[in-house]
Write a protein that holds these residues in place. Structure first.
Motif, PDB file in Angstrom:
ATOM      1  N   LEU A   1      -4.489   2.602 -14.612  1.00 40.70           N
ATOM      2  CA  LEU A   1      -4.358   2.793 -16.055  1.00 40.70           C
ATOM      3  C   LEU A   1      -3.071   2.163 -16.577  1.00 40.70           C
ATOM      4  O   LEU A   1      -3.077   1.511 -17.633  1.00 40.70           O
ATOM      5  N   GLU A   2      -1.972   2.345 -15.833  1.00 35.11           N
ATOM      6  CA  GLU A   2      -0.702   1.732 -16.238  1.00 35.11           C
ATOM      7  C   GLU A   2      -0.801   0.217 -16.198  1.00 35.11           C
ATOM      8  O   GLU A   2      -0.272  -0.473 -17.078  1.00 35.11           O
TER       9      GLU A   2
ATOM     10  N   ALA B   1       9.733   2.060  -2.205  1.00 34.26           N
ATOM     11  CA  ALA B   1       8.591   2.590  -1.469  1.00 34.26           C
ATOM     12  C   ALA B   1       7.925   3.727  -2.233  1.00 34.26           C
ATOM     13  O   ALA B   1       6.720   3.980  -2.072  1.00 34.26           O
ATOM     14  N   ALA B   2       8.702   4.432  -3.050  1.00 35.97           N
ATOM     15  CA  ALA B   2       8.155   5.560  -3.800  1.00 35.97           C
ATOM     16  C   ALA B   2       7.528   5.136  -5.120  1.00 35.97           C
ATOM     17  O   ALA B   2       6.874   5.930  -5.790  1.00 35.97           O
ATOM     18  N   SER B   3       7.721   3.878  -5.491  1.00 35.88           N
ATOM     19  CA  SER B   3       7.199   3.399  -6.770  1.00 35.88           C
ATOM     20  C   SER B   3       5.706   3.089  -6.644  1.00 35.88           C
ATOM     21  O   SER B   3       5.276   2.398  -5.721  1.00 35.88           O
ATOM     22  N   TYR B   4       4.919   3.612  -7.595  1.00 37.99           N
ATOM     23  CA  TYR B   4       3.474   3.393  -7.563  1.00 37.99           C
ATOM     24  C   TYR B   4       2.981   3.218  -8.990  1.00 37.99           C
ATOM     25  O   TYR B   4       3.297   4.013  -9.875  1.00 37.99           O
TER      26      TYR B   4
END
Length: 207
Positions: free
Chosen positions: A196-197, A189-192
């Motif tokens: 640009l990536e 859930a914290a991964s974003y």
């Protein structure tokens, strides 16, 4: 020497030993003695997990329990070299969960409640640990909540104690698995990934 002889005569050998020990501490650095004792005791440790030493005796006791559990689940003893290796790995991983993984996750603020644990045994969210074991399947090979409930209700009647050993193992395994699921969900859930990536990844994949 004359003083020691006088003390020995008046107060006995016990007093002489106390004084001799005091003189030894005066001549030898106490920290060296402590280090020597710790070094001698650490020779019987098989490793250290999160700062906690695991003695050979404690590890072997863990291996013995997992050997019994493996036999109850699979119906086979850990007699082969491969089975013994797997059993020892299971025992060590369990210690890692107990002393490192679960405490770390709990410190992150995650919890596994009592009702949640009940639901993972006989409720709507059966733990994948139980589903994968096969020991609670019915005659058609399907998981049976009734089989789990019957086991839990009658486990205390097992005079050998093996039933309680299996129950404790299942409770710990189910709870540990749930902790890991919650922890990985928290990371997910914290991964974003920003635009640009994503663009850079596409360029690298096309190169």
């Amino acid at each position: 020497m004359a003083a020691l002889e006088t003390i020995r005569t008046k107060f006995g050998i016990g007093a002489s030993l106390i004084i001799a020990f005091g003189l030894l501490l005066f001549l030898v650095n106490p920290s060296d003695i402590i280090q020597t004792v710790q070094s001698a005791s650490s020779k019987y440790d098989v490793g250290k997990i999160n700062g906690k030493s695991v003695s050979y005796q404690d590890f072997e006791q863990e291996v013995k329990q997992f050997s019994d559990i493996r036999e109850m689940i699979t119906g086979q003893s850990s007699s082969s070299e491969q089975a013994q290796k797997q059993t020892r790995e299971m025992a060590w991983n369990n210690l890692v969960d107990r002393y490192l993984v679960v405490p770390t996750i709990e410190n992150a603020g995650l919890r596994v409640g009592k009702q949640e644990q009940i639901d993972m045994f006989i409720g709507e969210e059966i733990s994948p640990v139980l589903l994968s074991m096969g020991i609670f399947n019915d005659k058609d090979g399907n998981f049976s909540v009734d089989a789990v409930r019957d086991f839990l209700e009658n486990v205390s009647d097992d005079e050998t104690g093996r039933g309680m050993l299996l129950r404790n193992y299942l409770q710990n395994a189910v709870r540990s698995n749930r902790f890991n699921e919650k922890y990985m969900s928290l990371f997910g859930a914290a991964s974003y990934v920003n635009s640009l990536e994503t663009k850079n990844a596409m360029q690298e994949n096309n190169t």
